[in-house]
Design a protein around this motif. Structure first.
Motif, PDB file in Angstrom:
ATOM      1  N   UNK A 217     -47.257 -36.495  19.454  1.00  0.00           N
ATOM      2  CA  UNK A 217     -47.705 -36.909  20.781  1.00  0.00           C
ATOM      3  C   UNK A 217     -49.204 -36.763  20.905  1.00  0.00           C
ATOM      4  N   UNK A 218     -49.793 -37.730  21.628  1.00  0.00           N
ATOM      5  CA  UNK A 218     -51.145 -37.511  22.124  1.00  0.00           C
ATOM      6  C   UNK A 218     -50.929 -37.152  23.574  1.00  0.00           C
ATOM      7  N   UNK A 219     -51.132 -35.899  23.889  1.00  0.00           N
ATOM      8  CA  UNK A 219     -50.764 -35.429  25.226  1.00  0.00           C
ATOM      9  C   UNK A 219     -52.012 -35.242  26.079  1.00  0.00           C
ATOM     10  N   UNK A 220     -52.116 -36.104  27.070  1.00  0.00           N
ATOM     11  CA  UNK A 220     -53.252 -35.954  27.995  1.00  0.00           C
ATOM     12  C   UNK A 220     -52.989 -34.742  28.880  1.00  0.00           C
ATOM     13  N   UNK A 221     -54.075 -34.096  29.256  1.00  0.00           N
ATOM     14  CA  UNK A 221     -53.988 -32.882  30.061  1.00  0.00           C
ATOM     15  C   UNK A 221     -53.222 -33.078  31.386  1.00  0.00           C
ATOM     16  N   UNK A 222     -53.188 -34.333  31.868  1.00  0.00           N
ATOM     17  CA  UNK A 222     -52.496 -34.593  33.130  1.00  0.00           C
ATOM     18  C   UNK A 222     -50.983 -34.704  32.951  1.00  0.00           C
ATOM     19  N   UNK A 223     -50.546 -34.662  31.708  1.00  0.00           N
ATOM     20  CA  UNK A 223     -49.124 -34.814  31.443  1.00  0.00           C
ATOM     21  C   UNK A 223     -48.535 -33.513  30.877  1.00  0.00           C
ATOM     22  N   UNK A 232     -44.130 -27.847  29.203  1.00  0.00           N
ATOM     23  CA  UNK A 232     -45.277 -27.410  28.413  1.00  0.00           C
ATOM     24  C   UNK A 232     -46.459 -28.358  28.595  1.00  0.00           C
ATOM     25  N   UNK A 233     -47.612 -27.785  28.855  1.00  0.00           N
ATOM     26  CA  UNK A 233     -48.799 -28.592  29.119  1.00  0.00           C
ATOM     27  C   UNK A 233     -50.011 -27.932  28.460  1.00  0.00           C
ATOM     28  N   UNK A 234     -51.074 -28.713  28.214  1.00  0.00           N
ATOM     29  CA  UNK A 234     -52.276 -28.137  27.612  1.00  0.00           C
ATOM     30  C   UNK A 234     -53.483 -28.435  28.484  1.00  0.00           C
ATOM     31  N   UNK A 235     -54.485 -27.576  28.432  1.00  0.00           N
ATOM     32  CA  UNK A 235     -55.611 -27.743  29.363  1.00  0.00           C
ATOM     33  C   UNK A 235     -56.607 -28.797  28.909  1.00  0.00           C
ATOM     34  N   UNK A 236     -56.399 -29.365  27.718  1.00  0.00           N
ATOM     35  CA  UNK A 236     -57.259 -30.467  27.254  1.00  0.00           C
ATOM     36  C   UNK A 236     -56.367 -31.579  26.686  1.00  0.00           C
ATOM     37  N   UNK A 253     -44.032 -36.300  31.066  1.00  0.00           N
ATOM     38  CA  UNK A 253     -44.085 -36.545  32.518  1.00  0.00           C
ATOM     39  C   UNK A 253     -45.457 -36.200  33.076  1.00  0.00           C
ATOM     40  N   UNK A 254     -45.745 -36.798  34.217  1.00  0.00           N
ATOM     41  CA  UNK A 254     -47.001 -36.496  34.884  1.00  0.00           C
ATOM     42  C   UNK A 254     -46.936 -35.108  35.505  1.00  0.00           C
ATOM     43  N   UNK A 255     -48.015 -34.365  35.398  1.00  0.00           N
ATOM     44  CA  UNK A 255     -48.001 -32.967  35.843  1.00  0.00           C
ATOM     45  C   UNK A 255     -47.856 -32.783  37.332  1.00  0.00           C
ATOM     46  N   UNK A 256     -46.861 -32.078  37.721  1.00  0.00           N
ATOM     47  CA  UNK A 256     -46.794 -31.607  39.096  1.00  0.00           C
ATOM     48  C   UNK A 256     -46.029 -30.286  39.093  1.00  0.00           C
ATOM     49  N   UNK A 257     -45.847 -29.782  37.866  1.00  0.00           N
ATOM     50  CA  UNK A 257     -45.067 -28.554  37.695  1.00  0.00           C
ATOM     51  C   UNK A 257     -45.933 -27.312  37.789  1.00  0.00           C
ATOM     52  N   UNK A 258     -45.293 -26.229  38.067  1.00  0.00           N
ATOM     53  CA  UNK A 258     -45.961 -24.935  37.956  1.00  0.00           C
ATOM     54  C   UNK A 258     -45.574 -24.318  36.619  1.00  0.00           C
ATOM     55  N   UNK A 259     -46.550 -23.696  35.989  1.00  0.00           N
ATOM     56  CA  UNK A 259     -46.247 -23.008  34.731  1.00  0.00           C
ATOM     57  C   UNK A 259     -46.575 -21.541  34.956  1.00  0.00           C
ATOM     58  N   UNK A 260     -45.624 -20.693  34.673  1.00  0.00           N
ATOM     59  CA  UNK A 260     -45.902 -19.289  34.978  1.00  0.00           C
ATOM     60  C   UNK A 260     -46.455 -18.500  33.794  1.00  0.00           C
ATOM     61  N   UNK A 261     -46.641 -19.174  32.658  1.00  0.00           N
ATOM     62  CA  UNK A 261     -47.185 -18.477  31.492  1.00  0.00           C
ATOM     63  C   UNK A 261     -48.283 -19.287  30.823  1.00  0.00           C
ATOM     64  N   UNK A 262     -49.224 -18.587  30.215  1.00  0.00           N
ATOM     65  CA  UNK A 262     -50.331 -19.272  29.516  1.00  0.00           C
ATOM     66  C   UNK A 262     -50.641 -18.531  28.238  1.00  0.00           C
ATOM     67  N   UNK A 288     -49.916 -24.035  28.692  1.00  0.00           N
ATOM     68  CA  UNK A 288     -49.163 -23.571  29.863  1.00  0.00           C
ATOM     69  C   UNK A 288     -47.684 -23.829  29.616  1.00  0.00           C
ATOM     70  N   UNK A 289     -46.838 -22.880  29.956  1.00  0.00           N
ATOM     71  CA  UNK A 289     -45.401 -23.072  29.735  1.00  0.00           C
ATOM     72  C   UNK A 289     -44.608 -22.235  30.733  1.00  0.00           C
ATOM     73  N   UNK A 290     -43.299 -22.478  30.754  1.00  0.00           N
ATOM     74  CA  UNK A 290     -42.504 -21.855  31.815  1.00  0.00           C
ATOM     75  C   UNK A 290     -41.390 -20.943  31.300  1.00  0.00           C
TER      76      UNK A 290
END
Ligand SMILES: Nc1nc2c(ncn2[C@@H]2O[C@H](COP(=O)(O)OP(=O)(O)OP(=O)(O)O)[C@@H](O)[C@H]2O)c(=O)[nH]1
Ligand SMILES: [Mg+2]
Length: 308
Positions: A217-223, A232-236, A253-262, A288-290
């Motif tokens: 995946x090429x994962x944009x920070x907004x996803x 799971x999301x990344x800050x870049x 998916x587009x980010x709208x989640x909360x992640x409680x761990x980093x 970021x992950x949950x």
């Protein structure tokens, strides 16, 4: 006289149908649980808790040679620590080699695992599907008096023994199928199957189905990525490749989640989700992950970079 089940090693009994080891007929060699697993592919959820410390102590109190089995998706420090806690002469066997993706050069993988986890002993691959190294293992066994097959639950211990010596131990895709030591005596040597160690893993008993297909995946920070109940999301914006079971569906998916761990990671690491597999992350970032932190390990990648 005590009689043990040839499928899982438990003591057979005919008194209590809801207790492990039950058989309606003490003349039988297999308990009802093994019969149901073998003939009806039953998923038996008996509440079995293997105690790693007790199991280790039992193994270390014996004499012999140990094959410690782990499959490619479950190599991580918690498991390697168990391997290192075994005080008998031993060898690490990376099982189910048939599921290792073709882009991975196995020789390099082996060297990386050896170096990264500082393993002094020999490491070999094996597969009952392709018969890889089965003859090699047979040759080692011939020279030993007593050989134990130990390792993480579901790593393929019983399957490997069945293929090496034509035994009929119960095998299943569920965890803790083998319940106690199963010794098998031959003229010059004894082979012993063992219950599997358990780890603090996210998922129990996920055996890879077929060759693991790396998902890039090429994962944009907004996803963010969603798979099972993991987010799971990344800050870049980052590139990553997932090495997990093929039957796990991954969504972007587009980010709208909360992640409680980093967790902050360096360039080219494997972000391991214990029991599921790992994600090779190319650029250093904040992940970021949950899911609970203790289900995660991070290591210098064993597949990324020069291995692909
Ligand atoms: N692809 C592949 N699957 C394998 C291989 N060896 C075992 N398996 C599968 O892995 C799963 C677990 O196998 P077992 O032999 O029961 O594993 P175990 O280590 O004895 O497990 P426990 O007794 O529960 O600790 C089963 O679904 C097997 O079919 C292999 O070489 N290749
Ligand atoms: Mg077993």
């Amino acid at each position: 006289m005590i009689k043990k089940c040839l499928g899982c090693g438990i003591t057979l009994q005919s008194k209590s149908p809801y207790t492990l080891g039950y058989t309606p007929d003490m003349e039988k060699d297999y308990c009802e649980r093994c019969f149901k697993i073998t003939h009806y592919n039953a998923k038996i959820d008996a509440d079995i808790k293997i105690n790693n410390k007790e199991l280790l102590a039992r193994i270390n109190s014996k004499g012999g040679f140990v094959f410690f089995l782990v499959d490619f998706l479950n190599i991580y420090e918690e498991v390697i620590d168990l391997f290192k806690s075994i005080e008998l002469p031993k060898m690490l066997v990376i099982t189910k080699a048939d599921v290792i993706p073709k882009n991975i050069i196995k020789d390099k993988l082996l060297k990386k695992v050896k170096k990264l986890y500082d393993i002094k002993e020999d490491i070999i691959f094996s597969s009952v599907k392709t018969k890889e190294n089965l003859d090699y293992l047979k040759n080692i066994i011939k020279d030993k008096k007593q050989v134990f097959f130990v390792g993480l639950t579901n790593s393929g211990k019983s399957s490997l023994i069945n293929h090496l010596i034509g035994a009929n131990i119960t095998v299943s895709k569920n965890c803790n199928t083998t319940l106690d030591f199963i010794p098998m005596h031959f003229d010059n040597f004894t082979i012993i199957d063992a219950p599997g160690f358990v780890s603090s893993s996210f998922i129990d008993g996920m055996s890879p189905k077929g060759i693991v297909k790396p998902l890039s995946y090429q994962l944009k920070n907004k996803y963010y990525l969603k798979f099972l109940n993991i987010n799971l999301n990344m800050d870049i914006d980052n590139n990553l490749t997932m090495y997990i079971n093929n039957n796990v569906k991954v969504e972007k998916r587009r980010c709208e989640e909360d992640f409680n761990n980093q967790l902050k990671v360096d360039n080219n690491v494997d972000f391991i989700i214990k029991g599921l597999g790992f994600i090779n992350v190319k650029k250093g970032c904040l992940i970021n992950f949950n899911i609970p932190r203790e289900l995660i390990e991070v290591r210098e990648s064993i597949v990324g970079g020069s291995n692909e």
